[in-house]
Design a protein around this motif. Sequence first.
Motif, mmCIF file in Angstrom:
data_model
loop_
_atom_site.group_PDB
_atom_site.id
_atom_site.type_symbol
_atom_site.label_atom_id
_atom_site.label_comp_id
_atom_site.label_asym_id
_atom_site.label_seq_id
_atom_site.Cartn_x
_atom_site.Cartn_y
_atom_site.Cartn_z
ATOM 1 N N GLN A 29 21.702 37.836 78.870
ATOM 2 C CA GLN A 29 22.985 38.410 78.492
ATOM 3 C C GLN A 29 24.055 37.340 78.349
ATOM 4 O O GLN A 29 24.883 37.390 77.442
ATOM 5 N N LEU A 375 36.689 54.711 60.096
ATOM 6 C CA LEU A 375 36.135 54.648 61.453
ATOM 7 C C LEU A 375 36.798 55.680 62.339
ATOM 8 O O LEU A 375 36.137 56.358 63.126
ATOM 9 N N SER A 378 35.388 59.072 61.622
ATOM 10 C CA SER A 378 34.030 59.200 62.169
ATOM 11 C C SER A 378 34.050 59.359 63.678
ATOM 12 O O SER A 378 33.328 60.185 64.229
ATOM 13 N N LEU B 198 19.974 46.246 79.628
ATOM 14 C CA LEU B 198 20.949 45.159 79.761
ATOM 15 C C LEU B 198 22.237 45.579 79.052
ATOM 16 O O LEU B 198 22.239 45.766 77.840
ATOM 17 N N PRO B 199 23.323 45.770 79.804
ATOM 18 C CA PRO B 199 24.522 46.390 79.221
ATOM 19 C C PRO B 199 25.113 45.621 78.044
ATOM 20 O O PRO B 199 25.593 46.246 77.086
ATOM 21 N N ILE B 200 25.073 44.285 78.082
ATOM 22 C CA ILE B 200 25.684 43.521 76.998
ATOM 23 C C ILE B 200 24.989 43.823 75.674
ATOM 24 O O ILE B 200 25.637 44.073 74.657
ATOM 25 N N PHE B 201 23.643 43.839 75.712
ATOM 26 C CA PHE B 201 22.897 44.100 74.484
ATOM 27 C C PHE B 201 23.196 45.485 73.942
ATOM 28 O O PHE B 201 23.471 45.668 72.762
ATOM 29 N N PHE B 204 26.817 45.660 72.410
ATOM 30 C CA PHE B 204 27.022 45.090 71.069
ATOM 31 C C PHE B 204 26.239 45.854 70.004
ATOM 32 O O PHE B 204 26.741 46.077 68.900
ATOM 33 N N GLU B 210 27.574 51.766 65.199
ATOM 34 C CA GLU B 210 28.588 52.794 64.949
ATOM 35 C C GLU B 210 29.594 52.331 63.894
ATOM 36 O O GLU B 210 30.077 53.117 63.099
ATOM 37 N N PHE B 211 29.888 51.026 63.905
ATOM 38 C CA PHE B 211 30.820 50.514 62.896
ATOM 39 C C PHE B 211 30.225 50.680 61.501
ATOM 40 O O PHE B 211 30.865 51.214 60.597
ATOM 41 N N ARG B 213 27.813 52.615 60.491
ATOM 42 C CA ARG B 213 27.588 53.998 60.094
ATOM 43 C C ARG B 213 28.883 54.757 59.870
ATOM 44 O O ARG B 213 28.883 55.814 59.240
ATOM 45 N N GLY B 214 29.973 54.222 60.401
ATOM 46 C CA GLY B 214 31.242 54.932 60.298
ATOM 47 C C GLY B 214 31.970 54.707 58.991
ATOM 48 O O GLY B 214 32.917 55.413 58.681
#
Lengths: 397, 376
Positions: A29, A375, A378, B198-201, B204, B210-211, B213-214
């Motif tokens: 990470q 955005l 959405s 793993l939270p970081i993965f 991001f 989402e960006f 697809r939005g």
Amino acid sequence: MSGTQVQENKTVTLGSLWRDKKTRGMILQIFAVIGILIFIGIIISNTVENLDRLGVKVGFDFLSEPANYDINQTLISYDSSDSHFRAALVGLLNTLLVAGCGIVVATIFGFTAGVLRLSNNFVLNRLMQVYVEVTRNIPVLLQILLWHGIIINSLPVPKKAEALVEGVFMTNRGVFLPQPIPQEGFGWVWIALLVGIVFAVFFKRYANKVQMQTGKLLPAIWIGATAIIGLPVLTFLALGSPLEVSYPALKGFNFKGGFVVKPEFMALWFALSIYTGAFIAEIVRAGIQSVSHGQTEAAHALGIRPNFTMRLVVIPQALRVIIPPLISQYLNLTKNSSLAIAIGYMDLVATIGGISLNQTGRALESMGIVLGVYLFISIVISALMNVYNKRVALVSR
Amino acid sequence: MSTETKKYPVGMHPALPPPSGSVGPVRWMRDNLFSSVSNTVLTFLGLYIIYLVVPPFIEWAFIDSVVLGAESRKECLKIMGEDRGACWSFVYHRWGQFVYGFYPMEERWRVDVSFVLTALTIAIVLVEKLRAIKAVLIAAILFPVISFFLITGGSFGLAEVPTNKWGGILLTFIVGLTGIFVSLPIAIVLALSRISKLPIFSFFATIFIEFIRGVPLITLLFIASTLLSYFLPPGSNFDLLLRVLIMVTIFSAAYIAEVIRGGLAAIPTGQYEAADALGLSYWQSMRLIILPQALKISIPGIVGSFIGLFKDTTLVVIIGLLDPLGIGMAAIATTDWAGLSTELYVFIGVFFFIFCFGMSRYSLHLEKKLNTGHKQ
């Protein structure tokens, strides 16, 4: 054997750190964060350097400068001396208008086609299958252009247009309709409508309570509908019909007066509705098929009449399957409305992301606004979606 | 005249044929077309709609249409006379452009060879018996590489053809196929990151998906054509087609990632636990246990995304690339062929329909074949 284990645990080497799941996760990470930060840093430094070299300033001050271009369909007052910001607002409203209208018609098309697709009527069943397959497999941009071409090329010019019904003209400059113009006192009709809706909601709640307590069914839908329609109509008549109608009339080469639906809007509206309707039809079909037949049989066995079985047993369960993908189709329709730019319908992308961008050269800011607005739409819709999903989620055992 | 009657003992009469109304086409029609009054009305309504749409269309597209022998729309109209049908001549006239764009005439054999190689690759990937032979499989991997060198040129003694000469169906295939094959591995990585512990993965990956697809694809293409040059090192000149390919690929990767995530979520926890119990590492368990199952159930969704991507290749026309639609729009903008927009859109529509419908049928077939009966 135990000896070696103890030894391994005590000596901390790079290898043992790597073999430990938690530590390895941390290391990975940290590397990922560093990598992404470096990537963003490079992009920012490149952008700054490029902007410097081109002598472009960054800022949103251009939004208050006059736009100097016309927009052919405006929901709010606008002329070319208004600011870029207002032009963007007009564009956003146009996007929302065509998306809203498209969603309503696409839903009607989709539900009709989806239900007919399941009917045992062979002809209709196949007809709907052809509709779904053909429209789903042809690019939506092509369909928009096709409908636009048909409207422009096959409808008559205003001079030759004949009235369909009194005051309704279909021409290649748009469909002209009589426009109702509210006179003084019309506001009361809106208030009456509001009162009607509030009454209907409260009556429905009361009816539910009565049903829970006594099992009696009150005709809540009929009484509610009567209130919502009847109250405004009564008010309207009591005030002496405060409404004038402006009919379109031919003046020179075009119609004056009345209300006009532009061909660009019609083409976009029609194409998006038909296209998205086909996807909705498949969603509806899958949703209804997902309700197991045992549910219907159980309802019949309990002595529930067929139309109540549909309304109280099948549809609520089907909707749980239908609504999430349905909403994502609505979002798709809204995003697809950005193809408006191909036929010159002035939506958000065509105004601020198109003409304003080209005039001012403020690519970063203009595209930023466009992306931000989409955005935002959405995210709001998916947030509502999540709330809905939580509410209807099956309690799993 | 008396009919011959035979006496049977009670209960011994042989079975009579069913009444004519309860079997065969009559029964079928009664069940499927005229089962009730409303159904009868709907049947006739449906037939009427077919009558309204189909015969005029056939007349327009085939019977009254002109393909050969006209050099402009005027000549088309002259040949047709009173009956106004479709004028397909411009498609015939500009066929070379529709297929190759402005690819130089004497180099077009390279594109033809690439088309054949691509068809072979797809055949190898789809036919199981061919896929089983190792040499053939290696060929399938080599073919796209050969095609790439053939089309771009500039090496092995081939003349270089700049990308702004590429167009037509060639361009559609390049954008579509590149998007499809490059986005799939990216999508798998994105999906695994998003569900990663793993939270970081997962953070991001979620933001990225989402960006993308939005926002509409067209805005991403605008970014490719106007903004991307700001983000790149000063002085670097990035090919427009390459920029478009990058955008199309990450766009479709984000959508496919969500499909695969759905597939991963459908795998029972027991499978993950079993993989752990066998002592498999993360990548081993993914490669051997989880992904084969997850990808299998995601196939309909993935093919759906591919179809969407293939259809979306038409959008490149808005930023000025000449796909078949762009070529056709340029053709009908000339005085010779002005006013043939309907013919153009129908022609391109049929082209896309053939490929997209074919893909969706293949996905249905695959779904049936891969269904191992574990479905609940």
